[in-house]
Design an enzyme around this catalytic site. Structure first.
Site, PDB file in Angstrom:
ATOM      1  N   SER A 149      10.376  10.578  11.298  1.00 46.92           N
ATOM      2  CA  SER A 149      11.833  10.468  11.316  1.00 46.92           C
ATOM      3  C   SER A 149      12.427  11.557  12.212  1.00 46.92           C
ATOM      4  O   SER A 149      12.145  11.584  13.407  1.00 46.92           O
ATOM      5  CB  SER A 149      12.372  10.525   9.880  1.00 46.92           C
ATOM      6  OG  SER A 149      13.711  10.093   9.821  1.00 46.92           O
ATOM      7  N   GLU A 212      11.469  -2.148   9.062  1.00 44.88           N
ATOM      8  CA  GLU A 212      12.554  -1.252   9.468  1.00 44.88           C
ATOM      9  C   GLU A 212      13.631  -1.939  10.291  1.00 44.88           C
ATOM     10  O   GLU A 212      14.701  -1.363  10.502  1.00 44.88           O
ATOM     11  CB  GLU A 212      11.987  -0.080  10.285  1.00 44.88           C
ATOM     12  CG  GLU A 212      11.168   0.892   9.491  1.00 44.88           C
ATOM     13  CD  GLU A 212      10.925   2.176  10.245  1.00 44.88           C
ATOM     14  OE1 GLU A 212      11.778   3.079  10.185  1.00 44.88           O
ATOM     15  OE2 GLU A 212       9.874   2.273  10.923  1.00 44.88           O
ATOM     16  N   HIS A 260      10.786   2.594   6.403  1.00 47.94           N
ATOM     17  CA  HIS A 260      10.916   3.916   7.015  1.00 47.94           C
ATOM     18  C   HIS A 260      10.248   5.006   6.178  1.00 47.94           C
ATOM     19  O   HIS A 260       9.662   5.941   6.725  1.00 47.94           O
ATOM     20  CB  HIS A 260      12.396   4.257   7.222  1.00 47.94           C
ATOM     21  CG  HIS A 260      12.629   5.500   8.003  1.00 47.94           C
ATOM     22  ND1 HIS A 260      12.313   5.604   9.349  1.00 47.94           N
ATOM     23  CD2 HIS A 260      13.151   6.700   7.649  1.00 47.94           C
ATOM     24  CE1 HIS A 260      12.632   6.812   9.779  1.00 47.94           C
ATOM     25  NE2 HIS A 260      13.136   7.506   8.770  1.00 47.94           N
TER      26      HIS A 260
END
Length: 306
Positions: A149, A212, A260
């Site tokens: 991330s 995602e 995610h």
């Protein structure tokens, strides 16, 4: 059963051969985690796997390293040292600190105004390398950086801005969207003026989860974020842009059935393999979905880029 103590009175679990140090480094309280492998030291020293978000990701990698260390010598291959960068405290993530440390400079007026201290953080990583080399034999040609991330964003920036700091990089669902996609400017500069690759070639693996993007959500805000951020397609496009840079092997990996958050574990397993992979095994191009194979492949749901 009556002889068992209560959970409240029982000690916390600790991982063998791991250490943590709390210090103020680069202007912020930090926690440094280190996991040491069992077995003999490789002739050129241990590879090193550096992981961001150490409070959460380091325990995963330390457990994977311990599992690998327990395998027969002819199956486990070289074993890396795992170094995690995190923050003091029990929280899984210090969102404010990581948003400051892992985001890029030069984004005044961008959609995300906070942060921008990535260069300060990379300075710290550079300063930690000689310290680590004083603690144990380290292979200076086999350093891998893993981030997820915002950490994946920092991993990309490390490659584009300091390509000699690490030889291998794994960016798991990187936040390419951050700061009006400023990281793409650094990517374009990297492509226009490619630096000399490491002696044995450079490696970048970018992962994303199949859940995602393109999924419907009952929460309108979550749906909006998914549409704006384009996690999967942005990762694909970045890898395609880097596909022809000489001396750098770049590949995209789509993790089937992962979102995610859930892709952290399979990406961590891939990062551990990447850290010890021999440089001569790169035979696939950037678009075929190839990636280092994990010894957890039988239990991880993964698919190629399809």
């Amino acid at each position: 059963m009556h002889s068992l103590s209560s959970l409240a009175e029982s000690p916390a679990v600790s991982l063998p051969r791991t250490h943590q140090i709390d210090r103020v480094l680069a202007g912020r309280p930090r926690r440094l985690f280190v996991a040491l492998p069992d077995g003999p030291v490789p002739r050129q020293g241990h590879p090193v796997l550096w992981t961001l978000d150490g409070n959460t990701v380091f325990p995963l990698l330390a457990a994977l390293l311990r599992q690998r260390s327990a395998r027969p010598a002819d199956l486990r291959g070289p074993l890396p040292v795992v170094v995690g960068l995190g923050y003091p405290g029990e929280a899984a993530y210090d969102q404010r600190a990581r948003a400051d440390d892992y985001t890029l400079p030069g984004t005044a007026g961008a959609s995300s105004a906070a942060g921008g201290q990535a260069d300060r953080f990379l300075d710290l990583l550079e300063q930690l390398r000689p310290w680590l080399a004083q603690q144990m034999p380290i292979d200076p040609a086999r350093h891998t950086l893993f981030g997820h991330s915002f950490g994946g964003l920092l991993t990309l920036y490390a490659l584009f801005s300091r390509p000699t700091l690490f030889q291998r990089h794994l960016a798991a669902s990187p936040s390419i969207w951050w700061g009006d996609r400023v990281v793409l400017r650094h990517c374009d500069a990297f492509v226009r003026r490619p630096p000399a690759p490491p002696a044995k070639g450079g490696r970048l693996v970018v992962t994303a989860g199949s859940l995602e993007e393109g999924q419907s959500h009952a929460d309108p805000e979550r749906q909006r974020r998914q549409q704006v951020r384009r996690q999967v397609s942005s990762a694909r496009e970045l890898v395609a842009n880097l596909g022809d840079v000489p001396g750098w092997h770049v590949e995209f990996r789509l993790l089937d059935g992962e979102d995610h958050g859930s892709l952290v574990l399979p990406s961590a397993a891939l990062a551990l393999d990447l850290a010890v992979e021999e440089a001569a095994t790169h035979g696939q191009d950037a678009s075929d979905g190839g990636a280092p194979r994990s010894n957890m492949s039988s239990v991880l749901k993964r698919s190629g880029d399809s």
